[in-house]
Design a protein around this motif. Structure first.
Motif, PDB file in Angstrom:
ATOM      1  N   UNK A 135       0.786  -1.222   0.000  1.00  0.00           N
ATOM      2  CA  UNK A 135       0.000   0.000   0.000  1.00  0.00           C
ATOM      3  C   UNK A 135       0.819   1.274   0.000  1.00  0.00           C
ATOM      4  N   UNK A 136       2.110   1.173  -0.077  1.00  0.00           N
ATOM      5  CA  UNK A 136       2.965   2.365  -0.016  1.00  0.00           C
ATOM      6  C   UNK A 136       3.233   2.989  -1.380  1.00  0.00           C
ATOM      7  N   UNK A 137       2.855   2.340  -2.445  1.00  0.00           N
ATOM      8  CA  UNK A 137       3.177   2.823  -3.784  1.00  0.00           C
ATOM      9  C   UNK A 137       2.716   4.237  -4.059  1.00  0.00           C
ATOM     10  N   UNK A 138       1.525   4.583  -3.584  1.00  0.00           N
ATOM     11  CA  UNK A 138       1.014   5.925  -3.845  1.00  0.00           C
ATOM     12  C   UNK A 138       1.811   6.999  -3.110  1.00  0.00           C
ATOM     13  N   UNK A 139       2.240   6.724  -1.893  1.00  0.00           N
ATOM     14  CA  UNK A 139       2.962   7.747  -1.129  1.00  0.00           C
ATOM     15  C   UNK A 139       4.448   7.802  -1.470  1.00  0.00           C
TER      16      UNK A 139
END
Length: 138
Positions: free
Chosen positions: A59-63
């Protein structure tokens, strides 16, 4: 099979990064990390093509702006051969787990496409949306 247990922390675009002479010289931030983590980083560095075709599901890809599992370990490969390492793989449980499964699968003869299918199936439920990594042709 290598099993890794790493405490997950919040995602951040301000990951620690460190430049080394090449992808064969591990960064100093790994010095106090377990041998398993160091091995995953070393294997990730040697399997760029594979891991660039594997998304990650933490879930870190966007940030962070990362696009694939390789980005969890190496932020940049410079033209002069130097490598800018990323410490994301030391703070996340999912990304190292994906690399720890993918590399041995490749070594056992599975194609990148087969490995990608296996990873996508394993992480399709109960994990964050994958990074938008294109599906490999081969």
């Amino acid at each position: 099979m290598l099993i890794v247990s790493i405490v997950s922390t919040a995602c951040s675009s301000s990951n620690t990064s460190e430049e080394t002479a090449s992808n064969e010289v591990l960064p100093e931030f790994l010095k106090d990390k377990p041998e398993e983590v160091q091995t995953i980083y070393a294997n990730a560095a040697q399997n760029k093509e594979l891991l660039e075709n594997i998304p990650y599901y933490c879930g870190c890809g966007e940030s962070t702006g990362d696009k694939n599992n390789y980005d969890c370990f190496i932020h940049e490969n410079k033209r002069d051969g130097k490598v800018v390492w990323d410490d994301h793989g030391t703070k996340c449980g999912v990304c190292p787990e994906i690399a720890a499964q993918s590399v041995p699968d490749l070594e056992s003869g599975k194609s990148i496409k087969q490995i990608r299918q296996s990873i996508d199936e394993k992480y399709k439920s109960g994990y964050a949306k994958p990074t938008p990594t294109p599906t490999p042709e081969v």
